[in-house]
Every structure is written in C-alpha cells, then in structure tokens.
Scaffold this motif. Sequence first.
Motif, PDB file in Angstrom:
ATOM      1  N   LEU A 152       0.831  -1.211   0.000  1.00  9.62           N
ATOM      2  CA  LEU A 152       0.000   0.000   0.000  1.00  9.62           C
ATOM      3  C   LEU A 152       0.858   1.250   0.000  1.00  9.62           C
ATOM      4  N   THR A 183       0.257   5.137   1.292  1.00  4.50           N
ATOM      5  CA  THR A 183      -0.672   5.989   2.043  1.00  4.50           C
ATOM      6  C   THR A 183      -0.172   7.431   2.056  1.00  4.50           C
ATOM      7  N   CYS A 236      -0.689  11.213   3.916  1.00  4.74           N
ATOM      8  CA  CYS A 236      -1.198  11.869   5.124  1.00  4.74           C
ATOM      9  C   CYS A 236      -1.139  13.386   4.950  1.00  4.74           C
ATOM     10  N   MET A 288       2.654   5.619  10.103  1.00  3.00           N
ATOM     11  CA  MET A 288       1.936   4.955   9.003  1.00  3.00           C
ATOM     12  C   MET A 288       2.530   3.580   8.708  1.00  3.00           C
ATOM     13  N   ILE A 314       0.643  -0.161   9.253  1.00  2.00           N
ATOM     14  CA  ILE A 314       0.377  -1.022   8.088  1.00  2.00           C
ATOM     15  C   ILE A 314       1.058  -2.377   8.246  1.00  2.00           C
ATOM     16  N   LEU A 369      -8.550   2.663   9.284  1.00  6.56           N
ATOM     17  CA  LEU A 369      -8.638   3.854   8.426  1.00  6.56           C
ATOM     18  C   LEU A 369      -9.996   4.545   8.569  1.00  6.56           C
ATOM     19  N   ILE A 417      -5.486  10.463   7.094  1.00  6.20           N
ATOM     20  CA  ILE A 417      -4.972   9.754   5.915  1.00  6.20           C
ATOM     21  C   ILE A 417      -5.898  10.146   4.773  1.00  6.20           C
ATOM     22  N   VAL A 429      -5.356   6.347   0.002  1.00  2.42           N
ATOM     23  CA  VAL A 429      -4.714   5.019   0.095  1.00  2.42           C
ATOM     24  C   VAL A 429      -4.767   4.367  -1.282  1.00  2.42           C
TER      25      VAL A 429
END
Length: 264
Positions: A148, A150, A152, A185, A189, A201, A226, A229
């Motif tokens: 993933l 992500t 922020c 983060m 994850i 999330l 966040i 994604v």
Amino acid sequence: IILKEFSLYKSLEKMTAGKNPRSFKKKGAKKKTGHAFAKKEWYNVLVPGFDKRCITLTPCNKSAGLINAADNLRGRVFSTSLADCNNASEQASFRKLRFEVNEIKGFDCYTNFYGMDITRDKSQSMMKKWHTTIEAFTQAKTTDGYILRTFCIAFTKKTTKQVKATCFAKASHQKLIRKKMKEIMQSTIQKSSLKDLVKVLIKEEIGAQIQKECSKIFPLEDNCMIRKVKILKKPKFDLTKLMELYKDKPELEKTAATKNKLAE
C-alpha cells in the motif's frame, strides 16, 4: 470511329453487368435497433466489513456464445461514499471508498477493498491562509501481502492566547513531523492485515495518533488524516480468503440485536 464506339459500348456493358438498380438500398433508411438495456442483466455489488452488504447494482451484457458476463464484471471498480456503506457515517460522507470485483456467483459480485480518497470540496475546505500544510506519503506491506501507499495531511494550529496572525512551521519542524508521520503509518500497516487496516482507516485512528505525537514538535489541528490510500500490488488471488470476509452478516445481526432489545 465505329471501332471506338464499339469498344466504349463493351466497356459500359462490363461495368453494368449483373447490377440491378432495384436492389439498391434507399438513402436515409434507418437501421432497426432495440433498447440498449434489453440485452443486459443487473448484478448486486457486495462489500465486506460494513453495515450494509449490498451497496449498489450494476448492469452487464448477458452471456452469449463465447462471451461470458462474469469475465466482463471481474476487475470492475466501484467508487462510493462511506455514508452509503455504514448507517451512522453521515459525518464522514467526504470519504470515498473504492472496491474491485474479484468473484461472481449467480447475480452477486463479491468485491474487496481497492483504495480510499477524500472529496475535492473537503480537501479545499481544510486549506487555510497563514497556516502551514504538511503532507507525507509512505509505502508498506501488510501481513497478508498487500503493498500500500498511504498519503497523510496535517495543518498547523495557533496556540492559545496567540497574538501573531500567522502560525507557519519552520522547515526543520516540518521535516521532523514528516518523519514521524511516515514512522506511524509504516508501523500501523506492517502489523495489520488489509481487513483490520480498513477498520483502522475508517475510525481515523492513524490521524489521531499522528496529531497526538506530532503536536509535541509543533501544534497541529485536530483534522490530521490519511487522505488517500492506493493498492500498488496484490498477492495471488485466493477465493477462500475472500469468502472469509463475507462470513459475518451485519444486517441480520443488527436486526437480531434490535429484536432482543425490544424483548427486554
């Protein structure tokens, strides 16, 4: 002259040989076409882990010959609001969720989480003048093999009893905040599966943690979140793992719980 005329007659005869002017189609004749949706079927789109199981319907051409309807549906991506998935999420209607169809059984399309975003108007409403916008992104792998990315976002905040109009953060402070954002983060994850991560999330737990930790460096607003994604890489498709996500039946459980309360 006679020979020339004869050769011209022969060439004209060849050009018109076998042609019947009556068989020509009339100009402007319209082709008969049926309704576009006459050859389509409607399928239920199911999502796992939310209050509502069926979020929408989708049309698809009927199976005909070698063309199978399931092949057309597999891989189709749906974008919907979080408020349409959960009953009490009107406040988080700015959250956009994406789901990808992985399996089709009968007239049901079984989807899995594909990505998340926020609406344009929400992102623009958070922007303020005289404040610093701090953004960071990171890439990590979940316990079940999903990679993933992500993104922020956070905003600086005025302190209490502040007289100065602006509250800009120094470059050194921004650097430290970004570093802390990435650490939080990545750790979240790496220690959770995709199913658990989606729940985290939606509850905005990562944003709250970032706001708490980074406010020690520089005061931040409560709207740390966040904002996006992306799923970069997926593991090999496993049908049993997908069906495990659909074991619980939230709608039936809720109705049972309400019945029990009424009985009490």
